[in-house]
Enzyme design. Structure first.
Site, short mmCIF file in Angstrom:
data_model
loop_
_atom_site.label_atom_id
_atom_site.label_comp_id
_atom_site.label_asym_id
_atom_site.label_seq_id
_atom_site.Cartn_x
_atom_site.Cartn_y
_atom_site.Cartn_z
N HIS A 108 0.81 -1.22 0.00
CA HIS A 108 0.00 0.00 0.00
C HIS A 108 0.85 1.27 0.00
CE1 HIS A 108 0.37 -0.06 4.54
NE2 HIS A 108 0.40 1.24 4.33
N ASP A 138 0.17 -7.68 1.68
CA ASP A 138 0.58 -6.27 1.67
C ASP A 138 2.10 -6.12 1.64
OD1 ASP A 138 0.20 -3.57 1.52
OD2 ASP A 138 -0.26 -3.27 3.64
N SER A 211 4.71 2.41 7.89
CA SER A 211 4.33 1.27 7.05
C SER A 211 5.49 0.82 6.17
CB SER A 211 3.15 1.64 6.16
OG SER A 211 1.99 1.82 6.92
#
Length: 473
Positions: A108, A138, A211
């Protein structure tokens, strides 16, 4: 002399015990040495995307970017009319896993990006290309070209991590640049929403922008990729999730070799064995995965049947459906494995040659919605109609498809509490086919005569089958 000898022995033993105790606690006096060691391999990631202006959808900005709020406000109050395309930027984290420039991050973070820029701890910047991505976990693998070998960090074994072990997170929180936080492993084997989820939960501060960054053990090995947080306000409250390295390494190896994932596929639909389902089937344990459907594929070719309970896969016991999905997905495509099933009280061993999940996904169409039909019989809180050609046409079924169409469910009934709804189709009762109301009533009577508290129904909803243990009282 002897007394002095024993004093020396006891003192030495005390020193060893203290050292072992400190090692067991694993609590360092400082994380500075570890941070110095791994910092050169941790990177900031900036992505750029060409986006439409006012009048179109909000630009694609990965969650956690400090530009997220800016673009939302701009889209709401920006000027009307056509405007020239704009460039949006988003920030994330990552880490180098090889000296020749492979970098791991979250999917993402880079999804939809036109350009990806990697900033190293030294300040050097290099453009990156996408090698491959896996939205299911992911994870994304990037590649940069460098004139000199890059400092990298190795993966560690996430399976040996224990709740209470110290960990250290690094990344680019809220766009503030390289940042370190520390905490412990709060929980293991967490599942959020993905099929292959295996998250390490930690209280090390993880914020938006972290992230894709690494979660380290105290040896400087990556045991997780920081992916998500649970928070009512968007900031860290000490509940962060890192995808375990045991999952990540398999994905990265496949992305590096093939540019895509290649997971094993068994070719069955399954559900967990609950207490009431186990009772209805006469099982002594609630472990394993109950097969609700066997479409055309590897399992069907090997002789697997609807109603089988898969208890072992390739020599490993199956705890539940999530466990089976992970085991199958981690197995090599084309490998022939032994699958042990419980079938009507006895076990059988099947040899299944696995297919590839990515090729098989989406190959089974769903059926249409079911219109209400007049009731013909009410059984156990279910209003049932026998199948007709008209219903088959409305449902989009083949002429050979049979079963009982549920047209209504009493809200106070056990069937309603079990999730059965109008439009569902009952195709089996007591693991035997039912085509008429009389078939169902006979199976109910058989279950009562056998002393069962419930009867096992196979119910289909828009093509998706599941077993439901329906109370008989």
């Amino acid at each position: 002399m002897l007394r002095a000898f024993w004093v020396l022995v006891l003192s030495f033993a005390l020193l060893i015990a203290q050292a072992l105790s400190a090692a067991a606690r694993g609590a360092p006096e400082s994380f500075a040495d570890l941070a110095d060691k791994v910092s050169p391999a941790v990177v900031n990631i900036t992505t750029s995307t060409t986006v439409a202006t006012r009048g179109g959808p909000m630009p694609m900005v990965p969650e956690g970017s400090p530009f997220e709020d800016f673009f939302r406000e701009f889209n709401e109050r920006g000027p009307q009319g056509d405007q020239p395309p704009r460039r949006s930027q988003a920030l994330g984290s990552g880490f180098v896993i090889s000296e020749d420039g492979f970098i791991v991050t979250n999917n993402h973070v880079i999804e939809g990006a036109d350009e990806i820029l990697i900033e190293f701890f030294s300040g050097e910047e290099l453009p990156a290309e996408v090698v491959g991505t896996d939205p299911n976990t992911d994870i994304a693998l990037l590649k940069v070209e460098s004139d000199s070998p890059l400092v990298f960090v190795p993966f560690g074994d996430s399976d040996v991590m224990r709740v209470g072990d110290w960990v250290m997170a690094m990344g680019n929180p809220l766009g503030q640049g390289f940042s370190v936080s520390a905490g412990i492993v709060s929980a293991r084997n967490r599942a959020l929403s993905g099929t292959y989820d295996d998250y390490i939960q930690t209280d090390a501060a993880i914020n938006r922008g972290n992230s894709g960054g690494p979660l380290f053990n105290m040896d400087g090995e990556v045991i997780g990729v920081n992916t998500a947080i649970l928070s009512p306000n968007g900031g860290s409250i000490g509940i962060g999730f890192s995808m375990a390295s045991g999952v990540v390494t398999r994905v990265v190896d496949q992305l590096k070799e093939f540019g895509e994932t290649r997971r094993g596929w068994l070719g069955v639909r399954i559900q967990d064995v609950t207490d009431d389902v186990a009772e209805a089937m006469g099982l002594t344990e609630t472990s394993g995965a109950l097969v609700t459907d066997v479409p055309e594929g590897p399992a069907a070719e090997a002789g697997m049947e609807q109603g089988d309970v898969i208890v072992s896969f390739d020599g490993v016991e199956v705890a539940d459906t999530r466990d089976l999905v992970r085991q199958v997905g981690n197995t090599e495509v084309g490998k022939t494995v032994r699958v042990v099933v419980n079938r009507e009280g006895s076990t059988e061993t099947l040899r299944v040659t696995l297919g590839r999940r990515e090729t098989a996904e989406g190959s089974i169409p769903a059926v249409g919605s079911v219109p209400d039909k007049p009731a013909t019989e009410e059984v156990l809180g279910l209003t049932l109609s026998e199948m007709t050609d008209e219903l088959r046409e409305q449902l989009g079924l083949d002429t050979s498809d049979d079963g009982l169409v549920i047209t209504d469910v009493a809200t106070e009934s056990g069937a309603y509490s079990k999730g059965i709804r109008a439009g569902d189709i009952v195709t089996e009762a007591g693991q035997q086919r039912v085509r008429t109301i009389e078939d169902l009533q006979a199976r109910i009577e058989d279950a009562r005569n056998a002393g069962r508290k419930s009867i096992l129904l196979l119910v289909r909803r828009e093509g998706d089958p599941r077993f439901v243990a329906l109370p008989l009282s």
